[in-house]
Design an enzyme around this catalytic site. Sequence first.
Site, short mmCIF file in Angstrom:
data_model
loop_
_atom_site.label_atom_id
_atom_site.label_comp_id
_atom_site.label_asym_id
_atom_site.label_seq_id
_atom_site.Cartn_x
_atom_site.Cartn_y
_atom_site.Cartn_z
N TYR A 4 -4.29 -4.14 10.50
CA TYR A 4 -5.00 -3.01 9.91
C TYR A 4 -6.05 -3.41 8.88
O TYR A 4 -6.77 -2.55 8.37
CB TYR A 4 -4.03 -2.00 9.29
CG TYR A 4 -3.04 -2.57 8.30
CD1 TYR A 4 -3.38 -2.76 6.97
CD2 TYR A 4 -1.76 -2.90 8.70
CE1 TYR A 4 -2.47 -3.27 6.06
CE2 TYR A 4 -0.83 -3.41 7.81
CZ TYR A 4 -1.20 -3.59 6.50
OH TYR A 4 -0.29 -4.11 5.59
N LYS A 44 14.03 -7.82 5.68
CA LYS A 44 14.34 -6.85 6.76
C LYS A 44 15.60 -7.21 7.55
O LYS A 44 16.32 -6.32 8.00
CB LYS A 44 13.15 -6.71 7.70
CG LYS A 44 11.95 -6.02 7.07
CD LYS A 44 10.87 -5.77 8.09
CE LYS A 44 9.68 -5.07 7.48
NZ LYS A 44 8.67 -4.71 8.50
N ASN A 72 13.80 -1.48 7.89
CA ASN A 72 12.69 -1.34 6.95
C ASN A 72 12.81 -0.08 6.09
O ASN A 72 11.96 0.18 5.24
CB ASN A 72 11.35 -1.32 7.70
CG ASN A 72 11.02 0.04 8.29
OD1 ASN A 72 11.90 0.72 8.80
ND2 ASN A 72 9.77 0.44 8.23
N PHE A 132 0.82 -1.21 0.00
CA PHE A 132 0.00 0.00 0.00
C PHE A 132 0.86 1.26 0.00
O PHE A 132 0.34 2.38 -0.08
CB PHE A 132 -0.90 0.02 1.25
CG PHE A 132 -1.84 -1.15 1.33
CD1 PHE A 132 -2.89 -1.27 0.43
CD2 PHE A 132 -1.69 -2.12 2.30
CE1 PHE A 132 -3.77 -2.34 0.50
CE2 PHE A 132 -2.56 -3.19 2.38
CZ PHE A 132 -3.60 -3.31 1.47
N SER A 133 2.16 1.10 0.10
CA SER A 133 3.06 2.25 0.26
C SER A 133 3.07 3.22 -0.92
O SER A 133 3.13 4.44 -0.71
CB SER A 133 4.48 1.76 0.54
OG SER A 133 4.54 1.08 1.78
N THR A 159 10.53 -4.65 2.94
CA THR A 159 9.51 -5.47 3.56
C THR A 159 9.90 -6.94 3.48
O THR A 159 11.00 -7.29 3.03
CB THR A 159 8.12 -5.18 2.94
OG1 THR A 159 7.12 -5.83 3.73
CG2 THR A 159 8.03 -5.63 1.50
N ILE A 166 -2.18 -4.00 16.03
CA ILE A 166 -1.41 -3.54 14.87
C ILE A 166 -1.93 -4.11 13.55
O ILE A 166 -1.50 -3.70 12.48
CB ILE A 166 0.10 -3.83 15.02
CG1 ILE A 166 0.41 -5.32 14.90
CG2 ILE A 166 0.64 -3.24 16.31
CD1 ILE A 166 1.89 -5.62 14.72
N ASP A 208 9.30 0.92 11.82
CA ASP A 208 8.06 0.18 12.10
C ASP A 208 7.50 0.53 13.47
O ASP A 208 6.35 0.92 13.62
CB ASP A 208 8.32 -1.34 12.03
CG ASP A 208 8.39 -1.85 10.61
OD1 ASP A 208 7.70 -1.28 9.73
OD2 ASP A 208 9.11 -2.83 10.36
N ALA A 265 5.49 -12.41 20.35
CA ALA A 265 6.95 -12.35 20.53
C ALA A 265 7.69 -12.52 19.21
O ALA A 265 8.84 -12.93 19.20
CB ALA A 265 7.39 -13.40 21.55
#
Length: 289
Positions: free
Chosen positions: A233, A70, A91, A20-21, A66, A231, A108, A132
């Site tokens: 979305y 990473k 990232n 989506f960036s 991504t 987190i 992030d 974790a």
Amino acid sequence: MVNGKTNILGVIGDPIEHTFSPAMHNAGLNALGLNYIYLPFHVLPQNLNSAISGAKSLGIRGLNVTIPHKQNIIPYLDEIDGIAEMIGAVNTVKFDLELDRTIGYNTDAYGCIRAISEVMDLKDKKVCITGAGGAARAVAFQIATSGIAELTILNRNYNKADNLAIDVKKNLKKMDIDINIESRKIEDLAGVLSESEILIDTTPLGMHPHDDDKPIATADILHEDLLVNDIVYTPMETSLIKEAKKANSKVVYGYKMLLYQGIRSFEIWLDREAPVEVMEKALLDVLGI
């Protein structure tokens, strides 16, 4: 209009079709009238080194990184900042063309912390993180350096939670930061939440297409003095967020972390303030929210 003076930013990953960036960053670049374009690049793991060398040679100004690159990108960079080093993941890459250096960052968790800070001051707060994995690791290191009083990490696999807690403690000691950090089994969540002010769920529970997953916590163990950040979305209203609203807890939606990690990357590359409202609208549009 793209021309001979257009500068390039982008994102690399494998796969990359889901990103989506570009919508968010191109909206920001257009709003500022900058002659830049942000593009997605599909980079296979075996081509990561040559991709970074090629980007440097082509004069690309910056890249987001991504899955699954990473961690593996780190050996191919000239330097990484302190938070990225502690987390062990990058990232965001800035290509400093004047110094001929590639610098790695991790934005992030910055995104998560900034989103929470809009709603609640982090100073002296008691925080618990569920999960974790990689996201939990990023959030744990970032939030532990943000002025909180206590951090509890809970996971179904207790050993993973304990290993992460030990690693965070070790790194904080190097920074001369002294806060209480504990690891607990997920079965202890109700008791931990009763004394917590912030819950950050980094597990994938409730992520589309598993929207109806049982949430990590239900309304009966949440409370109105708690801030709940999921987190995930997609969907925006996860099962956990719905439970938090039933309990009158404050909520922070998962897309905010995605937004603000991008905002921070934008500002690192361009050394100027990002147009947050424009980029947020573009992100919500592409997410269908």
